[in-house]
Structures are given as structure tokens and as C-alpha cells.
Motif scaffolding. Sequence first.
Motif, mmCIF file in Angstrom:
data_model
loop_
_atom_site.group_PDB
_atom_site.id
_atom_site.type_symbol
_atom_site.label_atom_id
_atom_site.label_comp_id
_atom_site.label_asym_id
_atom_site.label_seq_id
_atom_site.Cartn_x
_atom_site.Cartn_y
_atom_site.Cartn_z
ATOM 1 N N ALA A 1 -9.111 3.225 -5.564
ATOM 2 C CA ALA A 1 -10.398 3.844 -5.234
ATOM 3 C C ALA A 1 -10.199 5.238 -4.631
ATOM 4 C CB ALA A 1 -11.163 2.945 -4.263
ATOM 5 N N GLU A 2 -9.031 5.455 -4.039
ATOM 6 C CA GLU A 2 -8.762 6.780 -3.453
ATOM 7 C C GLU A 2 -8.252 7.790 -4.493
ATOM 8 O OE1 GLU A 2 -6.422 6.627 0.232
ATOM 9 O OE2 GLU A 2 -6.928 4.490 0.345
ATOM 10 N N TYR A 3 -7.985 7.299 -5.692
ATOM 11 C CA TYR A 3 -7.442 8.183 -6.733
ATOM 12 C C TYR A 3 -8.287 8.041 -8.008
ATOM 13 C CZ TYR A 3 -3.301 8.140 -3.688
ATOM 14 O OH TYR A 3 -2.443 8.243 -2.621
ATOM 15 N N PRO A 4 -9.563 8.422 -7.930
ATOM 16 C CA PRO A 4 -10.439 8.206 -9.092
ATOM 17 C C PRO A 4 -9.980 8.986 -10.327
ATOM 18 C CG PRO A 4 -11.511 9.562 -7.409
ATOM 19 C CD PRO A 4 -10.239 9.079 -6.808
ATOM 20 N N ASP A 5 -9.147 10.006 -10.113
ATOM 21 C CA ASP A 5 -8.670 10.807 -11.244
ATOM 22 C C ASP A 5 -7.485 10.164 -11.953
ATOM 23 O OD1 ASP A 5 -7.440 11.201 -8.732
ATOM 24 O OD2 ASP A 5 -6.483 13.053 -9.411
ATOM 25 N N SER B 1 -3.715 -2.837 -5.034
ATOM 26 C CA SER B 1 -3.710 -1.730 -5.994
ATOM 27 C C SER B 1 -5.149 -1.318 -6.348
ATOM 28 C CB SER B 1 -2.851 -2.095 -7.211
ATOM 29 O OG SER B 1 -3.581 -2.128 -8.384
ATOM 30 N N GLU C 1 -7.660 -1.527 -4.288
ATOM 31 C CA GLU C 1 -8.161 -0.800 -3.112
ATOM 32 C C GLU C 1 -7.632 0.636 -3.093
ATOM 33 O OE1 GLU C 1 -7.999 -4.976 -0.581
ATOM 34 O OE2 GLU C 1 -6.702 -3.308 0.044
ATOM 35 N N VAL C 2 -6.331 0.764 -3.352
ATOM 36 C CA VAL C 2 -5.725 2.105 -3.309
ATOM 37 C C VAL C 2 -6.273 2.963 -4.447
ATOM 38 C CG1 VAL C 2 -3.550 3.383 -3.450
ATOM 39 C CG2 VAL C 2 -3.650 1.254 -2.140
ATOM 40 N N ARG D 1 0.842 -1.210 0.000
ATOM 41 C CA ARG D 1 0.000 0.000 0.000
ATOM 42 C C ARG D 1 0.873 1.255 0.000
ATOM 43 N NH1 ARG D 1 -3.114 -1.276 4.247
ATOM 44 N NH2 ARG D 1 -4.482 -2.537 2.951
ATOM 45 N N THR E 1 0.259 8.998 -6.147
ATOM 46 C CA THR E 1 0.456 10.437 -5.912
ATOM 47 C C THR E 1 1.288 11.050 -7.037
ATOM 48 O OG1 THR E 1 0.354 10.027 -3.551
ATOM 49 C CG2 THR E 1 1.325 12.114 -4.229
ATOM 50 N N ARG F 1 -0.823 11.345 -10.084
ATOM 51 C CA ARG F 1 -1.771 12.448 -9.932
ATOM 52 C C ARG F 1 -1.094 13.784 -10.241
ATOM 53 N NH1 ARG F 1 -5.369 12.467 -4.638
ATOM 54 N NH2 ARG F 1 -6.900 11.583 -6.046
ATOM 55 N N HIS G 1 0.731 4.093 -2.900
ATOM 56 C CA HIS G 1 0.350 5.493 -2.658
ATOM 57 C C HIS G 1 1.372 6.437 -3.282
ATOM 58 C CE1 HIS G 1 -3.315 5.553 -0.350
ATOM 59 N NE2 HIS G 1 -2.883 4.576 0.437
#
Length: 374
Positions: A216-220, A211, A213-214, A175, A183, A186, A179
Motif C-alpha cells: 500500500a505504501e508503494y502504489p507505483d 506484503s 500492507e507494505v 516488513r 524500494t 521502485r 521494504h
Amino acid sequence: MSKSYAIAVLEGDGIGPEISAEAAKVLGAIESIADVRFDLRYAPFGGQAYFDTGASFPLETQQVCDEADVIIKGPIGLSHEESKKIPPNEQPERGALLPLRKRYSTYANFRPVYLPPELVHFSPLKPEVVGDGIDIMMIRELISGLYFGAKEEGLDAQGLRYVKETLEYDEQEIRDILHVGFTEARNRKKVLHNVHKSNVLLSSVLWNTVSDEVAAEYPDVEVKHVIVDAAATAMVLNPRQFDVMVMENMFGDILTDLAGGLIGSLGLMPSACLGHEKAYYEPSHGSAPDIAGRGIANPYSMIGSVALMLEKSFAMPREAGLVWDALRSVFREGFATPDLAKPELGHKALSTSEFGDKVAAFIVRQGSPETETV
Ligand code: IPM
Ligand code: MG
């Protein structure tokens, strides 16, 4: 009040001291244009350190590193013959480099594969493949996986010598590095290539589950999954499709060297190794003992590592950008280092210190306040 940073400088073996001197020169140039002081603290590290002190990562060096804000490290490693004089567990890769990574939990290894227009002719790829350049950020997990799993060797029931090495990851380690990858994606083109081998390795199955799961926190961010062997081919055939890539330790070791080949030399591969609390910076290449001491080593990756340090540890993006510009400017003027120079193309080869002089002079010229206001 001017800022001051303590930097542990581990020059390493082979060409390490020569290219470290150029990194120091560049830091001096930065001091002259910015309100900052760098306190360089040299300490022995690597194969030569073993011969001189009996340890390749001596206790005193550990202390210097503990006390420093950040560490910059040259390449380590000796010729095959010299290495054999050192017990395997003290050889600099196993005895110094891996312990350094573990000591400071530098789990996130950034390896920029950067070939700007001024350097495209160094790539062995055809002009139509390389276009106006390559710019990939490869992110490698650095403190787990096969490199650090339990190992065992001995004789089996039939009396045959055997060895066992284990590939271990827990979900937190996966994880954390994902991230970092998301990041970075992004902040760049919002596309992340996730490199795996889930058709064979269970470690990759877990990796890909985490990957998802993670992600989902970065929909962009768009995630593209690519199997490691296919990734190697794709990088050669069409490197420009990649922007940010994330992968486990061993895959990253191999694919980042492949990337060095894509841009013409491992001498163009700096890196940043970030932990939650401490970071160290190093070229991705080896110590080239065969050319050590001759003033012909390419200091680009060591100086590029300084640029990464300015950006990531000292939040000095202007100065980091200047260092990259300075590196590019040397090539724009038709110069090159001996590993890259092609005299038939009119390149003028520079010695290690001449290259560093040009980089430092550019920084001083372009970075001083008078130049900026013009
Ligand atoms: C690298 C190097 C190291 C590694 C060696 C020197 C142990 O190849 O940083 O890529 O395998 O990680
Ligand atoms: Mg490697």
C-alpha cells in the motif's frame, strides 16, 4: 580532503585468498582514479582460522570487523575430510558465517543475476530464451527463518533419533526485507516478484499479509506473487520476465544458486549483505578447495562484490559502474576464466591474477580524469 575507509578483509578458505588479492588490486585501481583511500585490515576467518587459532571467527577478527567501516569476505569452507576434523558448531558455516551475519544484522542480501550481452554465451539456456541477457536482482532475507530458528535433537519416546528445526519470522523482520524489495523495484522496473509458499507454510501466509500492507505504501510498484517451486521452473523457462525478486532465507539460498546456473557459473554471483548499520560483501559461491592455489579461480564474483560495496557503502556509483564495465570488457575482448572458457569458441583462458590485472588496467585507463574529458 580525501575520504578514507577501513575495510576488514576476511580472505576465507580455499580460493578465498587468491580472489581476495584481485579484489584488493581493484581497490588499488580505484584509489588511483578517485580521491579515496582504503585501509585494508586482514583478519583470519573460516576453517583455516579454526586450525590456526582454535576459532573460526576469532575474537580478534570480531574486533577488526567491529572497528571497520565495512567488511569484504571471501568464501569459507573446507573439503569434506578436513571439515570432519572440526566440531560441528565450529565448522566455518555454523561457527563463522552465520554468526557474522547475526552479529551485524545483515538482513538484506542482494544477489544480482547479471548476464550482459558480452556474457550471454556462457548461459546453458538456448539463445532464444536468454536473448540479449539477464538482469535480475534477487533479494534474500538473511538473518532469520530456518537458518536461525531454535533447534533440538535427541531420542524420541520410541528411542528413535529425531531432530527439530523451527522456521520463525516476526512481522518486523518480514516488513524490513519487503521494504528493501519494494524500494529496489521502485528504482528499477517497478515490478516485484514476491516468492512464497503460502499454500503450505503459515510463515508465508504472514509474509503475504505483510506484503499486502507494505504494498500500500508503494502504489507505483506492481506485485506479482509466485510460489517458490513454480518460481524455480519459471526462472529456467523464462528468466527475462523477472526484474526484482524478494524471498525468505532458505528459498533465497536455493533459488540464487539456481540463478547462478542460469548465467553459467556461480563464479558470476557477487553479493551484498546489508544491515541497518553495517554491511559486508561476499561472493555467493563456495571456497572450491579442489582448485585452490592453482591460479585458476574466477575472481569475478569477488570483484563484483567490490562494485556493490562502492555503490552501496561508499556512494561511489561512477566507480562501481567502472568496475562493472571493466568486468564486461575482459569478456568482450574474448577472454574468459577457466571455469567459463570454451576453447572451441576461441576463448582465451586467463589466470586469476591476469583477469584482475585486466580489470584494474581498464579502470585506470577509463577512469582517469584525462580519459574522461576526451
Ligand atoms: C550462501 C551459502 C551459505 C548459506 C552457506 C555457506 C552457509 O550457501 O551464502 O548462499 O547457506 O547461506
Ligand atoms: Mg547458498
